[in-house]
Design an enzyme around this catalytic site. Structure first.
Site, PDB file in Angstrom:
ATOM      1  N   GLU A 209      83.045 100.660   2.323  1.00 37.67           N
ATOM      2  CA  GLU A 209      82.532  99.364   2.747  1.00 37.67           C
ATOM      3  C   GLU A 209      83.607  98.442   3.305  1.00 37.67           C
ATOM      4  O   GLU A 209      84.748  98.475   2.859  1.00 37.67           O
ATOM      5  CB  GLU A 209      81.866  98.690   1.541  1.00 37.67           C
ATOM      6  CG  GLU A 209      81.037  97.486   1.883  1.00 37.67           C
ATOM      7  CD  GLU A 209      79.901  97.284   0.886  1.00 37.67           C
ATOM      8  OE1 GLU A 209      78.771  97.711   1.191  1.00 37.67           O
ATOM      9  OE2 GLU A 209      80.158  96.735  -0.199  1.00 37.67           O
TER      10      GLU A 209
ATOM     11  N   LYS B 276      84.207  94.636   3.240  1.00 42.34           N
ATOM     12  CA  LYS B 276      83.698  93.462   2.531  1.00 42.34           C
ATOM     13  C   LYS B 276      84.847  92.505   2.254  1.00 42.34           C
ATOM     14  O   LYS B 276      85.797  92.861   1.583  1.00 42.34           O
ATOM     15  CB  LYS B 276      83.043  93.946   1.226  1.00 42.34           C
ATOM     16  CG  LYS B 276      82.596  92.842   0.304  1.00 42.34           C
ATOM     17  CD  LYS B 276      81.455  93.272  -0.608  1.00 42.34           C
ATOM     18  CE  LYS B 276      81.872  94.061  -1.813  1.00 42.34           C
ATOM     19  NZ  LYS B 276      80.770  94.277  -2.755  1.00 42.34           N
TER      20      LYS B 276
ATOM     21  N   GLU C  49      67.374 100.081  -1.489  1.00 39.50           N
ATOM     22  CA  GLU C  49      68.115  99.872  -2.733  1.00 39.50           C
ATOM     23  C   GLU C  49      67.207  99.350  -3.840  1.00 39.50           C
ATOM     24  O   GLU C  49      66.444  98.412  -3.633  1.00 39.50           O
ATOM     25  CB  GLU C  49      69.221  98.850  -2.450  1.00 39.50           C
ATOM     26  CG  GLU C  49      69.966  98.387  -3.674  1.00 39.50           C
ATOM     27  CD  GLU C  49      71.047  97.359  -3.336  1.00 39.50           C
ATOM     28  OE1 GLU C  49      71.922  97.674  -2.501  1.00 39.50           O
ATOM     29  OE2 GLU C  49      71.009  96.256  -3.888  1.00 39.50           O
TER      30      GLU C  49
END
Length: 260
Positions: A54, A56, A165
């Site tokens: 990721e 982030k 999710e």
């Protein structure tokens, strides 16, 4: 009001504003809109490591993670490390991301890119495609079954992969439908921010095998992955673990080497 409700309330305002500024016809005219997406689900099925790394900068639970890195460098580093795909946070207010991050990552790499966003409107799917995403995330906690169906079917029609999710069994039961490719279990309790791999373990047997199983949050070591693989997980989303280092690509490389 929990953090998720707050984020969604802000997101509704943001999307309404964007729709006034940039019509979908303008997004559909983007060069990248015609591009064929690369399936993350296929990459995960074929992989024995299954890492989705990721990008982030910060998060509501951790404040600043890393503000100093260039997204292209991070993307290239991840691709060289051999990850299956990259998740790019595009929320500005809470995560310090933007759609620019997505398009810059797209220009730098060939691997599948996931637009990590709080998606509540089909407009955001068109946006994802126009900015070079291959995969979108839908969060069961903020969507009704009808919304999940409408958004996932719209995404599939655009050629995008769908990762849905969930945080618990109730969310999972309302979400299972053929227009999803991957089911992600978030190990973080969104109310308390506590993390436990037991959530992934418990829900694993309730996820039908036609979906690629992905475990998200709190995966910071090889042991966690080795622990979850016997439960049928093929994908592992790793954010902070790589991003909190000076060189995320290098730490992803070392992690994948050790995992193999």
């Amino acid at each position: 009001m929990n953090i998720l409700d707050k984020i969604v309330a802000d997101k509704r305002k943001e999307v309404a504003l964007k729709k006034e500024l940039i019509p979908t016809s303008q997004l559909e005219a983007s060069v990248l809109f015609e591009r064929d997406c690369i399936s993350l689900a296929d990459k995960l099925r074929a992989s024995n490591t299954g890492i989705i790394a990721e990008h982030k900068r910060r998060s509501p639970s951790k404040s600043v993670i890393n503000q100093s890195l260039n997204v292209q460098d991070v993307a290239k580093g991840y691709e060289e490390a051999g990850v299956c795909g990259m998740s790019v946070l595009t929320d500005g207010k809470y995560f310090g991301g933007s759609l620019d991050d997505l398009i810059l990552a797209r220009a730098a790499v060939k691997m599948p890119l996931l637009r990590k966003e709080f998606i509540i409107d089909p407009y955001q799917l068109i946006e994802a495609k126009a900015f070079g995403a291959d995969v979108i995330l839908l969060i069961a906690a903020i969507l009704s079954r009808d919304e999940i169906k409408m958004l996932s079917e719209t995404a599939k029609n655009l050629g995008l992969d769908v990762l849905l999710e969930v945080h618990n069994e109730e969310e999972l039961q309302k979400s299972i439908m053929p227009s999803l490719d991957m089911l992600g279990v978030n190990n973080r309790n969104l109310k308390t921010f506590d993390v436990s791999l037991d959530i992934s373990k418990t829900l694993s047997e309730k996820i039908p095998n036609d979906f690629v199983k992905v475990s998200e949050s709190g995966i910071s070591n090889i042991e966690a992955i080795k622990e979850l693989q016997p439960y049928g997980y093929k994908g592992f989303l790793i954010g902070e673990n790589f991003m909190k280092t000076d060189n995320p690509g290098k730490s992803a490389t070392a992690f994948i080497k050790e995992l193999q």
